[in-house]
Design a protein around this motif. Structure first.
Motif, PDB file in Angstrom:
ATOM      1  N   ALA A  20       0.805  -1.220   0.000  1.00  0.00           N
ATOM      2  CA  ALA A  20       0.000   0.000   0.000  1.00  0.00           C
ATOM      3  C   ALA A  20       0.840   1.273   0.000  1.00  0.00           C
ATOM      4  N   LEU A  26      -4.394   0.703  -4.134  1.00  0.00           N
ATOM      5  CA  LEU A  26      -4.550  -0.172  -2.978  1.00  0.00           C
ATOM      6  C   LEU A  26      -4.603   0.651  -1.695  1.00  0.00           C
ATOM      7  N   ASN A  27      -3.765   1.666  -1.600  1.00  0.00           N
ATOM      8  CA  ASN A  27      -3.772   2.521  -0.421  1.00  0.00           C
ATOM      9  C   ASN A  27      -5.121   3.212  -0.258  1.00  0.00           C
ATOM     10  N   LYS A  29      -8.005   2.200  -1.448  1.00  0.00           N
ATOM     11  CA  LYS A  29      -8.995   1.173  -1.124  1.00  0.00           C
ATOM     12  C   LYS A  29      -8.984   0.886   0.381  1.00  0.00           C
ATOM     13  N   ASN A  30      -7.797   0.707   0.940  1.00  0.00           N
ATOM     14  CA  ASN A  30      -7.679   0.413   2.363  1.00  0.00           C
ATOM     15  C   ASN A  30      -8.051   1.620   3.221  1.00  0.00           C
ATOM     16  N   ARG A  31      -7.710   2.814   2.734  1.00  0.00           N
ATOM     17  CA  ARG A  31      -8.064   4.025   3.476  1.00  0.00           C
ATOM     18  C   ARG A  31      -9.577   4.224   3.496  1.00  0.00           C
ATOM     19  N   LYS A  33     -11.770   1.924   3.407  1.00  0.00           N
ATOM     20  CA  LYS A  33     -12.293   0.960   4.377  1.00  0.00           C
ATOM     21  C   LYS A  33     -12.142   1.516   5.794  1.00  0.00           C
ATOM     22  N   ALA A  34     -11.012   2.177   6.048  1.00  0.00           N
ATOM     23  CA  ALA A  34     -10.795   2.789   7.365  1.00  0.00           C
ATOM     24  C   ALA A  34     -11.821   3.877   7.635  1.00  0.00           C
ATOM     25  N   LEU A 150      -4.577  -1.604   9.511  1.00  0.00           N
ATOM     26  CA  LEU A 150      -5.500  -1.413   8.394  1.00  0.00           C
ATOM     27  C   LEU A 150      -4.795  -1.270   7.049  1.00  0.00           C
ATOM     28  N   LYS A 151      -3.468  -1.343   7.044  1.00  0.00           N
ATOM     29  CA  LYS A 151      -2.676  -1.431   5.813  1.00  0.00           C
ATOM     30  C   LYS A 151      -2.825  -0.221   4.888  1.00  0.00           C
ATOM     31  N   PHE A 152      -2.592   0.962   5.420  1.00  0.00           N
ATOM     32  CA  PHE A 152      -2.595   2.148   4.559  1.00  0.00           C
ATOM     33  C   PHE A 152      -1.741   3.237   5.210  1.00  0.00           C
ATOM     34  N   ASP A 206      -6.895 -10.222  10.166  1.00  0.00           N
ATOM     35  CA  ASP A 206      -5.895  -9.469  10.919  1.00  0.00           C
ATOM     36  C   ASP A 206      -6.094  -9.592  12.430  1.00  0.00           C
TER      37      ASP A 206
END
Length: 223
Positions: A20, A26-27, A29-31, A33-34, A150-152, A206
């Motif tokens: 990410a 991808l970053n 997408k993960n953000r 989600k956050a 959360l991978k971002f 996770d």
């Protein structure tokens, strides 16, 4: 059950940079989600601060956030915040954590979360893959780091509902990440008292990292 060291888990990645940090899509997408699932925010943390406080100057290495120029009380009062755009955000977060006022939640930021990684290696990864838009975030919401939960790439002055105290993760924390014997004993006790079931329901794949991250931080503080 095998004990997992928080900081070892937090900095553990495949060789090279986390995906990410290099992949903008991808970053985002993960953000997103956050934002949707963990209430990542607020939109502009500068609205929480007294007029003479620079968001980029905030320090996160103590229980109460501060700047070198201002040792305490960098935030507006709750009464003053009611007139600003972020009050409803902090009120909701205080309700999530069952706090009587927003004063405590104001101190709970990405910058002092156990998942906020700002090691020299991670900073190099972020710098390598950063966009112009993300670069401008440092003015609005402080230093960028990587959220291992959360991978971002997240901003230090923001926060979310997956916050766990004990961070940020810097080079020195990685070097000194091992638990003492007393802390390991305390962690075993916490494993019995706090089930992983609720973590699996909330965090999915996770869950184990976040579960042991939470318990390890509790063990460090309590034992």
């Amino acid at each position: 059950m095998k004990l997992v060291d928080t900081y070892k888990q937090i900095v553990k990645e495949d060789k090279g940079c986390p995906a990410a940090t290099q992949d903008l899509d991808l970053n985002l997408k993960n953000r997103n989600k956050a934002f949707k699932e963990y209430n990542y925010g607020p939109a502009d943390p500068r609205l929480d601060l007294k007029q003479d406080v620079d968001v980029s100057a905030i320090k996160y290495d103590k229980n109460r956030l501060y700047t070198e120029a201002q040792e305490e009380d960098i935030f507006l009062t709750e009464k003053e915040l009611k007139e600003k755009g972020n009050y409803s955000y902090w009120k909701k977060l205080a309700d999530v954590y069952n706090q009587e006022s927003i004063n405590q939640s104001l101190q709970m930021r990405c910058g002092n979360c156990a998942a906020f990684v700002i090691t020299s290696e991670m900073k190099a990864c972020i710098e390598k893959g950063i966009s112009d838009v993300e670069s401008s975030l440092t003015e609005k919401a402080g230093e960028l780091g990587y959220c291992q939960f959360l991978k971002f790439k997240c901003a230090a002055a923001r926060t979310c509902e997956s916050w766990v105290g004990g961070g940020p993760i810097k080079d020195e924390e990685v070097e000194e990440r091992k638990l003492s014997k007393k802390e390991k004993k305390g962690l075993r006790k916490l494993e019995k008292d706090i089930p992983m079931k609720s973590f699996k329901k909330q965090y999915g794949k996770d869950a184990e990292d976040i579960y042991y991250g939470t318990l390890t931080n509790l063990a460090k503080k309590k034992y």
